[in-house]
Motif scaffolding. Structure first.
Motif, PDB file in Angstrom:
ATOM      1  N   LEU A  19      -3.275   6.034  -1.749  1.00  0.00           N
ATOM      2  CA  LEU A  19      -3.946   7.096  -0.915  1.00  0.00           C
ATOM      3  C   LEU A  19      -3.462   8.274  -1.108  1.00  0.00           C
ATOM      4  O   LEU A  19      -2.264   8.437  -0.634  1.00  0.00           O
ATOM      5  CB  LEU A  19      -4.094   6.824   0.575  1.00  0.00           C
ATOM      6  CG  LEU A  19      -4.749   7.757   1.545  1.00  0.00           C
ATOM      7  CD1 LEU A  19      -6.143   7.743   1.337  1.00  0.00           C
ATOM      8  CD2 LEU A  19      -4.375   7.705   2.893  1.00  0.00           C
TER       9      LEU A  19
ATOM     10  N   ALA B  50       0.703   5.526   0.382  1.00  0.00           N
ATOM     11  CA  ALA B  50       0.228   6.900   0.711  1.00  0.00           C
ATOM     12  C   ALA B  50       1.105   8.058   0.452  1.00  0.00           C
ATOM     13  O   ALA B  50       2.144   7.960   0.786  1.00  0.00           O
ATOM     14  CB  ALA B  50      -0.275   6.987   2.113  1.00  0.00           C
TER      15      ALA B  50
ATOM     16  N   LYS C 239       0.788  -1.085   0.036  1.00  0.00           N
ATOM     17  CA  LYS C 239       0.223   0.005  -0.052  1.00  0.00           C
ATOM     18  C   LYS C 239       0.925   1.173  -0.147  1.00  0.00           C
ATOM     19  O   LYS C 239       1.935   1.366   0.475  1.00  0.00           O
ATOM     20  CB  LYS C 239      -0.934   0.123   1.117  1.00  0.00           C
ATOM     21  CG  LYS C 239      -2.077  -0.860   1.299  1.00  0.00           C
ATOM     22  CD  LYS C 239      -3.116  -0.745   2.497  1.00  0.00           C
ATOM     23  CE  LYS C 239      -3.955  -1.826   2.311  1.00  0.00           C
ATOM     24  NZ  LYS C 239      -5.100  -1.615   3.511  1.00  0.00           N
TER      25      LYS C 239
ATOM     26  N   PHE D  53      -6.817   3.873   6.139  1.00  0.00           N
ATOM     27  CA  PHE D  53      -6.303   3.094   4.893  1.00  0.00           C
ATOM     28  C   PHE D  53      -5.477   1.968   5.148  1.00  0.00           C
ATOM     29  O   PHE D  53      -5.812   0.875   4.343  1.00  0.00           O
ATOM     30  CB  PHE D  53      -5.457   4.451   3.990  1.00  0.00           C
ATOM     31  CG  PHE D  53      -4.919   3.845   2.938  1.00  0.00           C
ATOM     32  CD1 PHE D  53      -5.752   3.486   1.697  1.00  0.00           C
ATOM     33  CD2 PHE D  53      -3.417   3.825   3.066  1.00  0.00           C
ATOM     34  CE1 PHE D  53      -4.767   2.952   0.724  1.00  0.00           C
ATOM     35  CE2 PHE D  53      -2.700   3.444   1.603  1.00  0.00           C
ATOM     36  CZ  PHE D  53      -3.492   3.004   0.410  1.00  0.00           C
TER      37      PHE D  53
ATOM     38  N   HIS E 275      -7.502   6.402  -3.880  1.00  0.00           N
ATOM     39  CA  HIS E 275      -8.586   6.902  -3.103  1.00  0.00           C
ATOM     40  C   HIS E 275      -8.000   8.105  -2.483  1.00  0.00           C
ATOM     41  O   HIS E 275      -6.700   8.368  -2.430  1.00  0.00           O
ATOM     42  CB  HIS E 275      -8.903   5.929  -1.977  1.00  0.00           C
ATOM     43  CG  HIS E 275      -9.189   4.613  -2.400  1.00  0.00           C
ATOM     44  ND1 HIS E 275     -10.461   4.492  -2.667  1.00  0.00           N
ATOM     45  CD2 HIS E 275      -8.528   3.521  -2.843  1.00  0.00           C
ATOM     46  CE1 HIS E 275     -10.633   2.981  -3.228  1.00  0.00           C
ATOM     47  NE2 HIS E 275      -8.992   2.576  -3.359  1.00  0.00           N
TER      48      HIS E 275
END
Length: 291
Positions: free
Chosen positions: A236, A125, A123, A288, A263
């Motif tokens: 994110l 961000a 992931k 998130f 997102h």
């Protein structure tokens, strides 16, 4: 500020990286921006360390990490080289897969890391940036006025180095105040002391200029070569509603040009989300990363 974090120094194939580490759970690498250090996360990292193993690293050239020679075409400060450092650091710590959160320059390193090492980053961000290529290729008068430092810092050595080095603390404080919510109170005295200590080193001033020189040169070549490829992991995007990025760009649409699963939303702050709005930034990141 980060009393529960254990300091370490790890040597990669291109640099020696200073980091601090705390917590248990899934590994989370957090990367700072310009002209700061890993200390910028001090308001939210201890809370994240309650649920994740948090690694806060100084990028090469910044903080207490080493300052390598420039390399051909500024390669040693390319986002590819900086990302390689962090992948090697995480490997040495025993993590094959991990989450990454990056702010400003750290987010640009994280973006490159997710392209070069897609299997490692699960992931991503990114805080208060649009993709570097997009920003430079669409630069106009407004952009050049607000982000003039991008064009100042890429000038040949040692022009910006001499000017910044004449009054490094004044320059650093002016940058933090201009990009933030126009209140220096969001930066704690302890954090400011660390920023000033590290940025007062002439080798740090030069290395951080090299970061920007690479961004306007070799990084663009790497980005152009990767235009057919998109970030595949969930991404994110957070940005400060009082800052320039959200005003200038449709942030989510821009990131959807470069990633498949995007997102995000604005945060009630200027550029320095983690220090200006730590509660809101923490909640967004936790939601998130835990989702």
């Amino acid at each position: 500020m980060l009393e529960t974090f254990v300091p370490m120094r790890l040597t990669t194939s291109g640099a020696t990286i200073h980091l601090v580490k705390a917590g248990t759970g899934y590994p989370l690498l957090m990367l700072h921006g310009y002209p700061q250090t890993h200390v910028m996360w001090h308001k939210i990292a201890p809370r994240l360390a309650e649920e994740f193993t948090v690694i806060l690293a100084d990028l090469r050239g910044y903080g207490d990490s080493s300052k390598p020679e420039d390399g051909l075409d500024h390669y040693n400060y390319s986002k590819r080289a900086m990302a390689q450092d962090m992948v090697e650091v995480m490997s040495q710590l025993g993590y094959k897969e991990f989450f990454v959160v990056g702010h400003d320059r750290g987010a640009r390193v994280a973006h490159r890391m997710t392209l070069d090492h897609a299997q490692r980053v699960k992931k991503l961000a990114v805080l208060d940036i649009a993709p570097t290529y997009k920003m430079l290729m669409s630069a106009d008068k407004e952009f050049a006025t607000v982000y003039y430092h991008w064009f100042f810092l890429i000038q040949p050595a040692d022009h910006p180095e001499r000017l910044i080095g004449a009054q490094p603390e004044y320059y650093l404080r002016s940058r933090l105040e201009r990009w933030g919510a126009n209140s220096m109170e969001v930066f704690t005295p302890e954090a400011m002391a660390e920023y000033v200590r590290c940025f007062s080193d002439p080798t740090c001033i030069h290395a951080t200029c090299e970061d920007y020189r690479a961004a306007a040169g070799i990084d663009l070549l790497h980005d152009e070569a990767d235009m057919p490829h998109k970030v595949q992991c969930p991404l994110l995007a957070l940005w400060g509603e009082k800052g320039f990025v959200g005003h200038k760009y449709d942030v989510l649409a821009t990131w959807r040009e470069r990633a498949t699963d995007v997102h995000g939303h604005s945060i009630s702050s200027g550029h320095f989300l983690a220090e200006e709005a730590p509660g809101e930034t923490y909640s967004a990141l936790r939601g998130f990363l835990r989702g």
